[in-house]
Design a protein around this motif. Sequence first.
Motif, mmCIF file in Angstrom:
data_model
loop_
_atom_site.group_PDB
_atom_site.id
_atom_site.type_symbol
_atom_site.label_atom_id
_atom_site.label_comp_id
_atom_site.label_asym_id
_atom_site.label_seq_id
_atom_site.Cartn_x
_atom_site.Cartn_y
_atom_site.Cartn_z
ATOM 1 N N PRO A 223 -28.404 33.898 42.255
ATOM 2 C CA PRO A 223 -27.981 34.941 41.342
ATOM 3 C C PRO A 223 -29.094 35.281 40.361
ATOM 4 O O PRO A 223 -29.729 34.389 39.791
ATOM 5 N N GLY A 224 -29.332 36.553 40.168
ATOM 6 C CA GLY A 224 -30.349 36.980 39.213
ATOM 7 C C GLY A 224 -31.700 37.230 39.834
ATOM 8 O O GLY A 224 -32.558 37.862 39.217
ATOM 9 N N THR A 226 -33.557 39.343 41.650
ATOM 10 C CA THR A 226 -33.635 40.656 42.275
ATOM 11 C C THR A 226 -34.892 40.699 43.144
ATOM 12 O O THR A 226 -35.738 39.819 43.075
ATOM 13 N N THR A 561 -29.789 30.032 38.256
ATOM 14 C CA THR A 561 -29.652 31.435 37.874
ATOM 15 C C THR A 561 -31.011 31.898 37.375
ATOM 16 O O THR A 561 -31.637 31.239 36.544
ATOM 17 N N VAL B 12 -22.250 33.293 43.423
ATOM 18 C CA VAL B 12 -22.479 34.552 42.736
ATOM 19 C C VAL B 12 -21.205 35.016 42.049
ATOM 20 O O VAL B 12 -21.175 35.317 40.862
ATOM 21 N N ARG B 16 -21.498 30.423 38.905
ATOM 22 C CA ARG B 16 -21.860 29.035 38.681
ATOM 23 C C ARG B 16 -23.359 28.903 38.486
ATOM 24 O O ARG B 16 -24.128 29.779 38.815
ATOM 25 N N PRO B 18 -26.495 26.260 36.225
ATOM 26 C CA PRO B 18 -26.702 25.551 34.974
ATOM 27 C C PRO B 18 -26.761 26.479 33.770
ATOM 28 O O PRO B 18 -26.319 26.124 32.690
ATOM 29 N N THR B 19 -27.279 27.676 33.942
ATOM 30 C CA THR B 19 -27.426 28.545 32.785
ATOM 31 C C THR B 19 -26.860 29.920 33.090
ATOM 32 O O THR B 19 -27.550 30.917 33.009
ATOM 33 N N LEU B 24 -25.467 38.190 34.258
ATOM 34 C CA LEU B 24 -24.864 37.913 35.543
ATOM 35 C C LEU B 24 -23.927 39.029 35.989
ATOM 36 O O LEU B 24 -23.807 39.313 37.178
ATOM 37 N N GLU B 27 -25.781 41.587 37.810
ATOM 38 C CA GLU B 27 -26.261 41.037 39.083
ATOM 39 C C GLU B 27 -25.125 40.996 40.093
ATOM 40 O O GLU B 27 -25.297 41.307 41.257
ATOM 41 N N LEU B 30 -24.444 44.234 41.490
ATOM 42 C CA LEU B 30 -25.505 44.622 42.421
ATOM 43 C C LEU B 30 -25.298 43.939 43.765
ATOM 44 O O LEU B 30 -25.451 44.529 44.823
ATOM 45 N N LEU B 31 -24.929 42.645 43.712
ATOM 46 C CA LEU B 31 -24.843 41.880 44.952
ATOM 47 C C LEU B 31 -23.555 42.167 45.712
ATOM 48 O O LEU B 31 -23.514 41.996 46.922
#
Lengths: 671, 135
Positions: A223-224, A226, A561, B12, B16, B18-19, B24, B27, B30-31
């Motif tokens: 995730p994140g 791009t 992330t 996604v 989930r 750690p940070t 998000l 994102e 987008l996903l």
Amino acid sequence: MTPMPHFAVYLIHTLFPPDVRRPTEIGADVMMGVVAIWIFVHMTRHHRWGWLWHEWFTTVDHKKIGVMYLVAALIMLFRGGIDALMMRTNLALPLHPVISAEEYNEVFTTHGVIMIFFMAMPFIFALFNAVIPLMIGARDVAFPRLNAVSFWLFAFGAALFNVAFVVGGSPNAGWTAYPPLTELAYNPGPGLNYYLMALIISGIGTTITGLNFLVTVLRLRAPGMTLMRMPMFVWSALNTSALILFAFPPLTVALLMTLLDRTAGTHFFTMGGGGMPMMYVNLFWLFGHPEVYIVVLPAFGVFSEVFATFSRKRLFGYDSMVLSMTAIMVLAYGTWVHHFFTMGAGPAVNAFFGVSTMLIAIPTGVKIFNWIFTMWGGRVRFTVAMLYAMAFIPTFILGGATGILLATVPADYQLHNSYFLVAHFHTMLIGGTVFGLLAGMYYWWPKMFGYSLRESQGKLAFWLFASGFWVTFGPQYLLGFSGMTRRMDTYPLGLGWHSLNVVSTVGAFIMGAAFLILVYNVLWSMRHGVRDQTGDPWNGRTLEWSLPSPVPEYNFACLPTVGERDAWWGVKEAFRRETGADEDAAPTPQVRAEDIRGLHLPRNTAYPFFLGASFFVFGFGVVFTWWIIAAIGFAGIACTLVYAWFDHDEHLPMPADEVRHHEATLGRLLA
Amino acid sequence: MATVVEQQQEAVTAGRGPTAGSALGAERALLRFLEPHFAGEGFPWTQLWGYVGSLVLTFAAFGLVIHHLLTPTALLGLVLVLAAGQASLQLGVFMHLRESRGPAWQVLPLGLSFAIGVGMIVASLWIMAFKWGVS
């Protein structure tokens, strides 16, 4: 099939014709026999067969598949190198050739095929498999079992090709295998069938790998992350995979048509039967030119990572890097005709492809400048990987410039198939691809194996390899200018070629010595290499360095992330700002126990191995046109595929507690 | 085989990590665009007929060439038409072209494929026509 006079006699004459009973072949047979016996005894005495089967041959773990690719690539580099030294020895001694003209044909053919298909390609896939999922924050590739299928198709294809010089006879029509040299009438025997079947089988594996990594990069990013936050090596994998997907089908088709010409009596490329030999050349280079970029783009990706890491700076001009790499990928499809300007297709065709070839120099030049500017003002560390990267720049500029010369159509009519061409493409393939792959090997070795390769030995190997390279190929440009053509096994004295050839041969042996030191470097480091305790030995920038070395089976306990490009560097910078720590300090990433959930790993399976083995049997049957054996192999392929179809037991659950326990032993679990 | 994809997708959509940050949401939007929706799983009749159809198209082209039923120009034209049919059949039945949510994502690679395919075929015809130019 000819009627059998006497079964055993027929078998011996077919399998062991006179051209596999030369002293060099028998010497190689003995050496391989000794090594095989040694391996067998060693494995049996230490009870390692089960380990080999369960841990390696049936694995679907991308990291282990990467290691197997790497081992295969280094073995093939050894064999291709021996071929090169045999050729160079012959050319240094024009009055006393050590191998015959027939054997010379076989040696340059296997040298080319092995170096391109069975050394460069698996080496690239070794690096892809080793780090691409780690770089994008994924637990595996998109299709782990297909990944194993790819490996075993490659491995058994390579095995089939290497069996040729022991059983039946080697192919001898060059790595390009143009007709009419490949017609059955002019080239009887199994040699060329070996070439065709081996490349068809391993080519299927390569196509699948391209597909696999295309999907992996597009679908499995954390995730994140791009597209414009991906490390450059991931971009190179994406572009390479796209190239593979379009480039390998024309090759497979061309090889299959040649095989039909040889075994089924078709006339696609025959001279007398109304076929069109130049269509083979066209199809081959429709694959062949993109292939050049397939092997060099990953090297570009490696260099981008290496330059940034060892200059302690982010990559200069990331956007233009992405743009130029993608431009190269697209333009790569528009240049193939420059390999056969001398066919005489007319000024319009040749001018078009001459210009399109020169166009590629523009994005490549952009990349060269970006790498130089990455070093500019950076704090450069001269590690082995960095040395290879820095040696690449002048080498590649020279290779590129000579490429532009070759793209100039009138000049090409002079230089075509001369030693100038030989020197040019070796400059690109060694100075670009091999330097890049070795840089990647030294760079990612601690991540793959958990210990570093000793730098001092690596540097010695580097200096010998790089200087040996120039000693070998510098004189070959001059030989090309003085008219020496490619693929000559000997030449008359008095043409002014001898001294240059001797110099070139000396250089080749220096490179051979460098390879031996490299192998010693690996063996020494296996025992005494420095353990990588932190997982980040180079002060790296991308996500794979946030993991421990070697990486646990599940890669990431929690998927990361990503908030920026050079994600791991961002984490380290934040840590340094917050704690006021030393500027090279790095945190040990910690995960909270409650964040860890149970996961599913792909379950090991033996069917990829059996699929590869069945393809080997099938290929062997086709090579000798023994259709019964081919049918057995085909039945094996069908059975394996049907078994795989109904085998839905693909997942191996791993409970959260097991992950937590493992992370705790790594010291990465927050209590 | 979809296990890794599923895990990734889960991560996604669940946010989930750690940070897990504020970026998000964007994102995720987008996903989600990339999430496939598969046609219902029954007996794969479409695929079966697609396979038979692709074989028929192949052997039709082969038969036309082998038996010299047409003039060269008509033959070339008909074979190209059959090839276009074959390509659309492969894309429609086997390449999941109809299963994606948004067309936009597919336009770029499809356009690239089309350009490369046409380039290969047309340029090969152009290059190989040199016989007539020379003689």
